[in-house]
Scaffold this active site. Structure first.
Site, short mmCIF file in Angstrom:
data_model
loop_
_atom_site.label_atom_id
_atom_site.label_comp_id
_atom_site.label_asym_id
_atom_site.label_seq_id
_atom_site.Cartn_x
_atom_site.Cartn_y
_atom_site.Cartn_z
N GLY A 14 0.82 -1.21 0.00
CA GLY A 14 0.00 0.00 0.00
C GLY A 14 0.84 1.26 0.00
O GLY A 14 0.59 2.17 0.80
N THR A 16 1.61 3.55 -2.61
CA THR A 16 1.52 4.56 -3.66
C THR A 16 0.97 5.89 -3.16
O THR A 16 0.95 6.87 -3.90
CB THR A 16 0.63 4.07 -4.82
OG1 THR A 16 -0.68 3.77 -4.32
CG2 THR A 16 1.23 2.84 -5.49
N TYR A 154 -13.33 -1.19 10.90
CA TYR A 154 -11.93 -0.77 10.73
C TYR A 154 -11.15 -1.00 12.02
O TYR A 154 -10.07 -1.59 12.01
CB TYR A 154 -11.89 0.71 10.35
CG TYR A 154 -10.50 1.32 10.35
CD1 TYR A 154 -9.60 1.03 9.33
CD2 TYR A 154 -10.10 2.18 11.36
CE1 TYR A 154 -8.33 1.59 9.32
CE2 TYR A 154 -8.84 2.75 11.36
CZ TYR A 154 -7.95 2.44 10.34
OH TYR A 154 -6.69 3.00 10.34
#
Length: 265
Positions: A14, A16, A154
């Site tokens: 992850g 980018t 989450y």
């Protein structure tokens, strides 16, 4: 004290955008060769170019893969079969009420936020053990300790990150491989800006001002009373990835601005 990762290969999932991109930059600045991973080739290229602007001599490689899937993980393993440093940063979040969150959304969050790190650790750690040195870092969250009422799915996955990292550290006792988790608090990223876009439009505040206002409103226990900068989180990861952190393992280290109101996690 100098953080020197020369000769080390780092995998950052992850990476980018957001915290992952910041971690990639911090590791490259410390001399590591960093593998930048994302689902879209254009995003991977943009991330590499962004790091190169700040770190012209950065040693970077890119892989296009969706690490939220087993096929995507296999694509990464084929392109980059080994690593010295693994940062399990890949994660998704949103604000959704518990009663409006269907089973498939719980499953999606668990696959991306938890299983992706399990898959990558299962693959890369064996080589680290053979070399008697390695670093595995899970990017959890203060939400994994203080589960937010509006982001229960989450928070649950971020609590799972803590459980996996602590258990894996014990599994690797005496191997020279350390496993730790970090707990960022609200951090000023593109993702947070997107989450706050309606509030920004309504208030007329800048994105940065709205992020800081969000912290004071939604995380009033914050001691710094603002959103953290990405670099402030990435710097802790760079330290944990280095030989300097050799006596730190099985830990959950907070970089939450004091949001978690506790003497321990």
């Amino acid at each position: 004290m100098k953080i020197d990762l020369s000769g080390k290969l780092a995998i950052v999932s992850g990476s980018t955008a957001g915290i992952g991109l910041g971690i990639g930059k911090a590791l490259a600045l410390s001399g590591a060769t960093v593998v930048i991973i994302g689902r879209a080739a254009a995003k991977v290229d943009e991330a590499i170019a962004a790091i190169k602007r700040d770190v012209p001599d950065a040693q970077l490689r890119g892989v296009v893969a969706d690490l939220g899937t087993a096929d995507g993980a296999q694509r990464l393993f084929e392109a980059e079969p080994r690593a010295d440093i693994l940062v399990n940063n890949l994660g998704i979040f949103n604000e959704v009420d518990f009663f409006d969150t269907p089973d498939e959304e719980w499953t999606r969050f668990y696959e991306v936020n938890v299983i992706s790190g399990v898959r990558l650790s299962r693959h890369y750690v064996n080589d680290m053990v053979a070399n008697k040195w390695g670093r595995v870092i899970f990017v959890s969250s203060e939400s994994g300790v203080a589960i937010p009422a509006n982001m229960i799915n989450y928070g649950t996955t971020k609590a799972a990150n803590l459980a996996v990292s602590h258990g894996l550290a014990k599994r690797l006792a005496g191997t020279g491989v350390t496993v730790n988790a970090i707990l960022p608090g609200p951090t000023f990223t593109d993702g947070v800006e997107e989450m706050l876009k309606d509030a920004i439009a309504e208030s007329g505040r800048s994105a940065r001002e709205e992020a800081d206002h969000f912290v004071r409103r939604a995380r009033p226990s914050s001691i710094i009373q603002r959103a953290a900068e990405v670099d402030e989180v990435a710097n802790l990861v760079a330290y944990l990835a280095s030989p300097l952190s050799s006596a730190t393992t099985g830990a959950a280290l907070r970089v939450d601005g004091g949001v978690v109101d506790s003497l321990a996690i």
